[in-house]
Design a protein around this motif. Structure first.
Motif, short mmCIF file in Angstrom:
data_model
loop_
_atom_site.label_atom_id
_atom_site.label_comp_id
_atom_site.label_asym_id
_atom_site.label_seq_id
_atom_site.Cartn_x
_atom_site.Cartn_y
_atom_site.Cartn_z
N PRO A 7 0.81 -1.23 0.00
CA PRO A 7 0.00 0.00 0.00
C PRO A 7 0.84 1.28 0.00
O PRO A 7 0.45 2.28 -0.62
CB PRO A 7 -0.82 -0.13 1.29
CG PRO A 7 -0.88 -1.59 1.56
CD PRO A 7 0.45 -2.13 1.11
N THR A 8 1.99 1.23 0.67
CA THR A 8 2.82 2.42 0.77
C THR A 8 3.51 2.75 -0.55
O THR A 8 3.78 3.91 -0.84
CB THR A 8 3.87 2.24 1.87
OG1 THR A 8 3.22 1.80 3.06
CG2 THR A 8 4.58 3.54 2.18
N VAL A 9 3.78 1.72 -1.35
CA VAL A 9 4.43 1.95 -2.64
C VAL A 9 3.62 2.93 -3.49
O VAL A 9 4.17 3.77 -4.21
CB VAL A 9 4.62 0.62 -3.40
CG1 VAL A 9 5.17 0.86 -4.79
CG2 VAL A 9 5.55 -0.32 -2.62
N LEU A 10 2.30 2.84 -3.36
CA LEU A 10 1.42 3.65 -4.21
C LEU A 10 0.79 4.83 -3.48
O LEU A 10 -0.08 5.50 -4.03
CB LEU A 10 0.31 2.74 -4.78
CG LEU A 10 0.85 1.53 -5.54
CD1 LEU A 10 -0.26 0.52 -5.79
CD2 LEU A 10 1.48 1.96 -6.86
N GLY A 11 1.26 5.10 -2.26
CA GLY A 11 0.64 6.14 -1.44
C GLY A 11 0.59 7.49 -2.10
O GLY A 11 -0.44 8.18 -2.09
N ASP A 12 1.72 7.93 -2.69
CA ASP A 12 1.73 9.28 -3.26
C ASP A 12 0.80 9.40 -4.46
O ASP A 12 0.24 10.46 -4.71
CB ASP A 12 3.16 9.69 -3.63
CG ASP A 12 3.79 8.79 -4.68
OD1 ASP A 12 3.36 7.64 -4.80
OD2 ASP A 12 4.73 9.26 -5.37
N LYS A 13 0.62 8.31 -5.20
CA LYS A 13 -0.29 8.35 -6.35
C LYS A 13 -1.75 8.43 -5.89
O LYS A 13 -2.60 8.99 -6.58
CB LYS A 13 -0.08 7.13 -7.24
CG LYS A 13 1.30 7.08 -7.88
CD LYS A 13 1.43 5.89 -8.81
CE LYS A 13 2.83 5.85 -9.43
NZ LYS A 13 3.11 7.02 -10.29
N LEU A 14 -2.05 7.83 -4.74
CA LEU A 14 -3.42 7.84 -4.23
C LEU A 14 -3.76 9.12 -3.49
O LEU A 14 -4.89 9.60 -3.55
CB LEU A 14 -3.63 6.64 -3.30
CG LEU A 14 -3.59 5.26 -3.97
CD1 LEU A 14 -3.48 4.17 -2.93
CD2 LEU A 14 -4.83 5.06 -4.82
N TYR A 15 -2.77 9.69 -2.80
CA TYR A 15 -3.03 10.87 -1.99
C TYR A 15 -2.61 12.17 -2.66
O TYR A 15 -2.89 13.26 -2.16
CB TYR A 15 -2.32 10.75 -0.64
CG TYR A 15 -3.00 9.79 0.30
CD1 TYR A 15 -3.97 10.22 1.20
CD2 TYR A 15 -2.67 8.43 0.29
CE1 TYR A 15 -4.59 9.33 2.06
CE2 TYR A 15 -3.29 7.53 1.14
CZ TYR A 15 -4.25 7.99 2.03
OH TYR A 15 -4.88 7.10 2.87
#
Length: 332
Positions: A106-114
């Protein structure tokens, strides 16, 4: 008697010699200290709440690594924003090998989601190694949706719009289902929950018929017969449900959805320390008792060195970043 200039010259030589001796001692002391790593407890920041898959794996591995390194590895939970808050703390910590983090999918994609970029996972960390794989499994409540496999589920979804839930918007189960929907050209309505536990609870209660769940959350209910597994997302079948076919085996060649976790340190951590930590991680994952403990909670040992971890992060950013963009998924 020497001239004044000569006396000054001799004094300068003596001072220089003393400084050189002191400098040599200082360098030797620094080398000795570096060789003594670790000489204090190591903090392992888990950027998720206690009891989840990342936390559980970190505690199992941390205990064994601590025994190997000769100093305890203490887990500290710093949850929030899909793991971004705790990971950011580690990115800004001293690069001395005493503050690590367990990265999870989940953290790998955190910046793309937030829509926030607090750090760069490829540039701002020293990658110690991949630690574990966390298989995901598609499960249905058989009392609500009586299907036996993925083709039957897709056929049912084309007759009537079905709901599916996940551990949260942008969670690995959510993204994997959206990828499957796009490849299978069928529709289902996503219902987002705040974590695996409430999502599984409503699935068991019949409020939703199915979900792509991490194995840790689903496995006890699969064993009890309350949930029926119909597909696993990994390229190969998994030891937990050996009779359950993969998504790829059921008409989707090349489908690959496996959550995972790995260890990182702040950028600039000396390479000998990174290598020492990587060696301790590898030794832990080769231990049969550690492998068994990981399997008991639904994860599998999957050591890979730091360079392979770097490549896996880059591949996930590309693959799952496209799923996020194509489906306009956002956690804001």
């Amino acid at each position: 008697m020497f001239p004044i200039s000569s006396r000054l010259g001799r004094r300068a030589v003596c001072v220089a010699a003393a400084a050189l001796c002191a400098g040599s001692w200082s360098v030797a002391a620094l080398a000795s200290n570096a060789g003594a790593y670790p000489n204090q407890p190591i903090k392992l920041v888990v950027p998720f709440p206690p009891g989840g898959p990342t936390d559980t794996a970190a505690r199992i591995l941390g205990q064994h690594m601590g025994e190997t390194l000769g100093k305890p590895v203490i887990v500290e939970n710093r949850a929030g924003a899909s793991g971004m808050l705790g990971t950011d703390v580690v990115a800004k910590s001293p690069a001395d090998g005493y503050t690590l983090t367990m990265l999870a999918s989940p953290t790998v994609l955190g910046d793309k989601l937030y829509g926030q970029k607090k750090y760069d996972l490829l540039k701002d960390f020293a990658h110690i190694g991949v630690a574990y794989d966390l298989p995901i499994v598609m499960v249905v409540n058989p009392k609500v949706l009586d299907v036996q496999d993925l083709p039957q589920l897709i056929a049912a979804s084309k007759k009537q719009l079905l709901n599916y839930n996940s551990a949260g918007t942008g969670s690995f189960g959510h993204l994997s289902t959206e990828l499957l929907k796009s490849q299978g050209k069928f529709e289902m309505l996503h219902i987002s929950y705040k974590g695996s536990a409430p999502a599984i609870t409503d699935l068991l209660g019949g409020q939703v018929p199915m979900m792509f769940s991490d194995m840790i959350a689903a496995l006890p209910h699969i064993k009890s017969g309350k949930l029926r597994p119909i597909a696993v997302g990994s390229p190969q079948r998994v030891v937990f449900t050996p009779d359950v076919k993969t998504v790829a085996e059921q008409g989707f060649p090349g489908f690959d959805a496996v959550a995972w976790g790995g260890l990182m340190a702040p950028r600039g951590t000396p390479q000998p320390i990174v290598d020492q930590l990587g060696s301790a991680l590898k030794k832990a994952l080769e231990d049969k008792s550690v492998q068994e403990k990981l399997q008991q909670v639904g994860t599998t040992a999957a050591y890979a060195p730091g360079q392979a971890m770097y490549k896996r992060i880059a591949a996930d950013l590309s693959k799952w970043g496209k799923v996020i963009a194509d489906n306009n998924i956002s956690s804001n």
